[in-house]
Design an enzyme around this catalytic site. Structure first.
Site, short mmCIF file in Angstrom:
data_model
loop_
_atom_site.label_atom_id
_atom_site.label_comp_id
_atom_site.label_asym_id
_atom_site.label_seq_id
_atom_site.Cartn_x
_atom_site.Cartn_y
_atom_site.Cartn_z
N LYS A 193 0.86 -1.19 0.00
CA LYS A 193 0.00 0.00 0.00
C LYS A 193 0.89 1.24 0.00
CE LYS A 193 -4.33 1.24 2.33
NZ LYS A 193 -5.08 1.07 3.59
O1 G3P Z 1 -9.00 2.11 4.16
C1 G3P Z 1 -8.87 3.43 4.57
C2 G3P Z 1 -9.49 3.58 5.88
O2 G3P Z 1 -8.78 2.87 6.82
C3 G3P Z 1 -9.76 4.94 6.35
O3 G3P Z 1 -10.93 4.81 7.06
O4 G3P Z 1 -12.61 5.48 8.67
O5 G3P Z 1 -10.20 6.11 9.02
O6 G3P Z 1 -11.56 7.21 7.25
P1 G3P Z 1 -11.34 5.98 8.06
#
Ligand code: G3P
Length: 218
Positions: free
Chosen positions: A87
């Protein structure tokens, strides 16, 4: 649409895997820290543990922000297991690294994507996956789902093989809207996935079926 779980929590990964609907896992440095995983050896072991639970792609994020550092880290991560996807953040050095990895047959997930232009660059560099963060766009009053729609159109116009991995999914409607648009993958928390199960008429119907069965069968 493939279902990935967005967590580094082994119990939750196992739970989704046990449901039989899990196609992969995404992690990021924040999710690893949330599970208290730190230090190179522990991080490496954690990725190996995740790969032993799920038979699907597992995104492992690089920390470096320079090309050489990303390549060094990414090659080490990719060597851990054939399901590891490196990633890489959507920055100039990241685009170079994605191009390098794709020329070496190493799978990549281009992360922190917030615009169609960024997604176009990721596809041109040969990313396996592109991760538009829909929840974080919603957080700043911009429709994250619209971005998925835009990227779908652009990728279909040119036949780009990069898979759209809708990330930062927060709730079941995000999942359903991604499926309507044709996102290739969605990654979300276990809570959003299990929320898809819920319907009050299912609960009421099941209760009635069981009550009728018990009445008829003493
Ligand atoms: O896959 C990306 C993710 O981990 C971000 O999620 O909820 O932290 O915006 P969030």
């Amino acid at each position: 649409m493939k279902f990935f779980i967005d967590t580094a929590n082994l119990e939750q990964i196992q739970e989704a895997q046990n449901m039989g609907i899990l196609d992969g896992v995404t992690t990021n440095p924040s999710l690893m820290a949330k599970e208290g995983i730190s230090g190179e050896e522990n991080i490496i072991n954690h990725y190996k543990n995740i790969c032993s639970i799920v038979d699907g792609d597992v995104s492992a994020e690089v920390i470096s922000t320079d090309f050489e550092g990303m390549v060094k880290e990414g090659e080490k991560l990719a060597a851990l297991h054939s399901n590891i996807v490196v990633k890489v953040p959507m920055i100039k050095e990241g685009v170079k690294a994605i191009k390098y990895f794709s020329s070496k047959g190493i799978k990549t997930n281009c992360t922190l994507v917030f615009s169609a232009g960024q997604a176009l660059l990721a596809a041109k560099a040969g990313a396996t996956y592109v991760s538009p963060f829909i929840g974080r766009l919603d957080d700043v009053s911009t429709d994250g789902i619209d971005l998925i729609d835009q990227i779908r159109l652009i990728y279909d116009n040119y036949g780009y093989e990069t898979q759209i991995l809708a990330a930062s999914v927060r709730h079941p409607m995000h999942i359903i809207q991604c499926a309507e648009i044709g996102a290739d993958v969605m990654t979300g928390p276990l809570s959003a996935i299990t929320a898809l199960l819920k319907h009050p008429l299912t609960d009421i119907g099941l209760e009635k079926f069981l009550a009728d069965f018990n009445k008829a069968n003493g």
